[in-house]
Design a protein around this motif. Structure first.
Motif, PDB file in Angstrom:
ATOM      1  N   HIS A  12       0.736  -0.876  -0.062  1.00 18.13           N
ATOM      2  CA  HIS A  12       0.169   0.105  -0.036  1.00 18.13           C
ATOM      3  C   HIS A  12       0.812   1.342  -0.022  1.00 18.13           C
ATOM      4  CE1 HIS A  12      -3.970  -1.829   1.885  1.00 18.13           C
ATOM      5  NE2 HIS A  12      -3.763  -2.495   0.478  1.00 18.13           N
ATOM      6  N   GLY A  13       2.033   1.158   0.760  1.00 22.46           N
ATOM      7  CA  GLY A  13       2.704   2.337   0.696  1.00 22.46           C
ATOM      8  C   GLY A  13       3.404   2.783  -0.531  1.00 22.46           C
ATOM      9  N   LEU A  14       3.774   1.653  -1.406  1.00 21.61           N
ATOM     10  CA  LEU A  14       4.347   1.784  -2.626  1.00 21.61           C
ATOM     11  C   LEU A  14       3.375   2.101  -3.482  1.00 21.61           C
ATOM     12  CD1 LEU A  14       6.628  -1.388  -2.775  1.00 21.61           C
ATOM     13  CD2 LEU A  14       7.600   0.713  -2.968  1.00 21.61           C
ATOM     14  N   ASP A  15       2.072   1.822  -3.435  1.00 22.81           N
ATOM     15  CA  ASP A  15       0.773   2.456  -4.219  1.00 22.81           C
ATOM     16  C   ASP A  15       0.949   3.819  -3.936  1.00 22.81           C
ATOM     17  OD1 ASP A  15       0.107   0.138  -5.514  1.00 22.81           O
ATOM     18  OD2 ASP A  15      -1.214  -0.665  -4.149  1.00 22.81           O
ATOM     19  N   ASP A  16       0.673   4.369  -2.967  1.00 20.94           N
ATOM     20  CA  ASP A  16       0.714   5.605  -2.447  1.00 20.94           C
ATOM     21  C   ASP A  16       1.812   6.403  -3.278  1.00 20.94           C
ATOM     22  OD1 ASP A  16      -1.555   5.857  -0.870  1.00 20.94           O
ATOM     23  OD2 ASP A  16      -0.332   5.104   0.981  1.00 20.94           O
ATOM     24  N   VAL A  17       3.145   5.946  -3.164  1.00 23.92           N
ATOM     25  CA  VAL A  17       4.255   6.591  -3.637  1.00 23.92           C
ATOM     26  C   VAL A  17       3.984   6.735  -5.214  1.00 23.92           C
ATOM     27  CG1 VAL A  17       6.681   6.530  -4.303  1.00 23.92           C
ATOM     28  CG2 VAL A  17       5.965   6.258  -2.103  1.00 23.92           C
ATOM     29  N   ILE A  18       3.541   5.688  -5.790  1.00 24.87           N
ATOM     30  CA  ILE A  18       3.201   6.005  -7.282  1.00 24.87           C
ATOM     31  C   ILE A  18       2.239   6.967  -7.474  1.00 24.87           C
ATOM     32  CG2 ILE A  18       2.055   4.461  -9.243  1.00 24.87           C
ATOM     33  CD1 ILE A  18       3.468   1.917  -8.225  1.00 24.87           C
ATOM     34  N   GLN A  19       1.204   7.051  -6.819  1.00 28.46           N
ATOM     35  CA  GLN A  19       0.127   8.108  -7.061  1.00 28.46           C
ATOM     36  C   GLN A  19       0.794   9.313  -6.747  1.00 28.46           C
ATOM     37  OE1 GLN A  19      -4.110   7.565  -5.277  1.00 28.46           O
ATOM     38  NE2 GLN A  19      -3.367   5.453  -4.714  1.00 28.46           N
ATOM     39  N   ALA A  20       1.634   9.532  -5.674  1.00 29.00           N
ATOM     40  CA  ALA A  20       2.459  10.660  -5.659  1.00 29.00           C
ATOM     41  C   ALA A  20       3.253  11.163  -6.822  1.00 29.00           C
ATOM     42  CB  ALA A  20       3.327  10.630  -4.287  1.00 29.00           C
ATOM     43  N   MET A  21       3.894  10.102  -7.432  1.00 24.43           N
ATOM     44  CA  MET A  21       4.709  10.524  -8.567  1.00 24.43           C
ATOM     45  C   MET A  21       3.771  10.819  -9.808  1.00 24.43           C
ATOM     46  SD  MET A  21       7.015   6.967  -8.475  1.00 24.43           S
ATOM     47  CE  MET A  21       7.884   7.330 -10.223  1.00 24.43           C
ATOM     48  N   ASN A  22       2.547  10.249  -9.990  1.00 16.91           N
ATOM     49  CA  ASN A  22       1.812  10.956 -10.856  1.00 16.91           C
ATOM     50  C   ASN A  22       1.175  12.441 -10.493  1.00 16.91           C
ATOM     51  OD1 ASN A  22       0.615   9.119 -13.154  1.00 16.91           O
ATOM     52  ND2 ASN A  22      -0.101   7.804 -11.178  1.00 16.91           N
TER      53      ASN A  22
END
Length: 447
Positions: free
Chosen positions: A393-403
């Motif tokens: 879930h943490g990595l999903d959040d980072v990916i969204q932040a990159m977007n």
């Protein structure tokens, strides 16, 4: 596109191609009229074609487009010759510009997507004494509407170089160029902001100067350059009246935010007092919440409890014009970040449940100024997930932040998100790795 410095006569080029194809004039006329009928254009009698080929009469743009197709030239291949012979003609004493024909030609180029010929026009016009700035502005405006931002920005850059000594008259051009460069990426915006900052100082029109300072403030806010935000807020406050309460309050808000980010909490609290004095009871709720935010950022746990209670009492409403309605969802990342930094992880699940509507409203925002808050929330939530061992879930959040950083075109924030992903990349699932690579590829083309 042919080299504009090595031009041939347009009619001679047509005769050369006719000879190569073994076309007679009558054959060419028939071919031209076949194409004209398909296009729904006027046809040409043999006498008209004869007079054009014998140079007894000029050549229209419509005829040129059709004869280009009839003789198998590439679309636009004959445009450089047409420009030299019919649009921008070199005379012994000066260059003659046929403005009406030129505007028609520009519209055809843009309609057909032949933008390189617009640049060729601009490069010729800029060399003329007293170049026709209005035509250049028109070309830039049309290219901007067609989302040809690079070409439009190129033309605005030429215009600004031509009007440096008439800055007061052309302040609007500097602002338009700056806004375009902002759209093209925050690195471009940073370069252009430095230039606009110099020009704004000399702008005669006070309304345009206020607009320029407003753009500079919001841009440096997006760039996280808090010293510049602070400086241009000061410049803006010198020229706007208390009567213009909306702009005055907005500028003070930016200045307060900049002081917070500079960790100059004393100045931030003093500015809030100034804000309340200027705005009165009207924005007292906003001022109260902002004070609590500052105390939270200073590590005051009691203020954190008060802030949570206060914003829950003022639930946000979509499309509200009341400043206070936007504060609750903007506070969410601040509170979550405070929980993580102070190790109060046990309080996070209840907070996320209680403020679900505020979080959803925040994540639905599409304004760049609010996307910064989304980015901050996602990074804080990622840190929380990593701390409790929920790596996926943490990595999903980072990916969204990159977007988010791609929307903001913020290279610095993208780099921070990449570092965070890289720290936990060993826990990434295949689809997360694939998305990470895709975003990095996109970023390499965007920044």
């Amino acid at each position: 596109m042919m080299d504009p410095g090595n031009q041939k006569d347009l009619v001679d080029m047509i005769w050369e191609r006719m000879g190569f194809l073994r076309y007679k004039q009558l054959h060419l006329t028939q071919k031209i009229n076949e194409i004209a009928l398909k296009k729904g254009s006027n046809t040409y009698d043999n006498a008209t074609v004869h007079n054009i080929l014998k140079k007894n009469r000029g050549m229209s743009l419509e005829f040129l487009v059709i004869v280009t197709e009839a003789l198998g030239f590439a679309e636009g291949e004959l445009f450089p010759e047409y420009i030299n012979q019919y649009l921008i003609v070199e005379q012994p004493s000066k260059m003659q510009v046929h403005k009406q024909k030129l505007n028609k030609f520009i519209n055809v180029c843009i309609e057909k997507g032949l933008y390189e010929y617009c640049r060729l026009i601009v490069d010729k016009l800029k060399r003329i004494d007293n170049p026709p700035i209005a035509i250049l502005k028109g070309i830039a405006d049309k290219l901007e509407k067609n989302r040809q931002l690079d070409s439009a920005c190129y033309i605005y850059s030429i215009i600004t170089s031509l009007v440096d000594f008439k800055l007061g008259e052309n302040a609007q051009i500097h602002i338009k160029k700056f806004k375009l460069q902002m759209e093209m990426g925050m690195n471009k915006a940073y370069e252009s902001a430095v230039e606009l900052g110099v020009y704004a100082t000399y702008m005669d029109d006070e309304i345009l100067k206020q607009r320029a300072f407003g753009l500079l403030i919001s841009t440096y806010y997006l760039l996280d350059d808090w010293d510049k935000v602070y400086y241009y807020c000061d410049e803006q406050l010198k020229i706007i009246s208390h009567k213009n309460s909306g702009q005055y309050s907005e500028t003070l808000s930016y200045k307060i935010y900049a002081a917070r980010k500079k960790r100059d909490y004393k100045s931030a609290l003093e500015l809030i007092d100034r804000y309340v004095e200027a705005m009165g009871v009207k924005q007292n709720k906003w001022a109260t919440i902002t004070r609590l935010i500052i105390y939270v950022e200073m590590g005051d746990n009691e203020a954190l409890t008060q802030l949570i209670q206060l914003i829950k009492n003022y639930p946000p409403r979509e499309n509200s014009t009341d400043k206070i309605e936007y504060v609750p969802f903007q506070c969410v990342p601040i509170i979550l970040s405070a929980f993580v930094k102070q190790g109060l992880l046990e309080l996070v699940p209840q907070f996320m449940e209680d403020f679900e509507s505020e979080i959803n409203l925040l994540l639905d925002q599409d304004n760049p100024l609010d996307i910064k808050h989304i980015y901050a929330f996602l990074i804080a939530r990622a840190d929380y997930n990593f701390l409790i061992g929920n790596m996926s879930h943490g990595l999903d959040d980072v990916i969204q932040a990159m977007n988010c950083t791609l929307i903001l075109k913020s290279q610095n924030q993208f780099a921070l998100a990449v570092c965070k992903f890289s720290t936990y990349t060993g826990f990434a699932l295949p689809h997360q790795r694939s998305k990470f690579v895709e975003l990095c590829t996109t970023a390499s083309k965007s920044f």
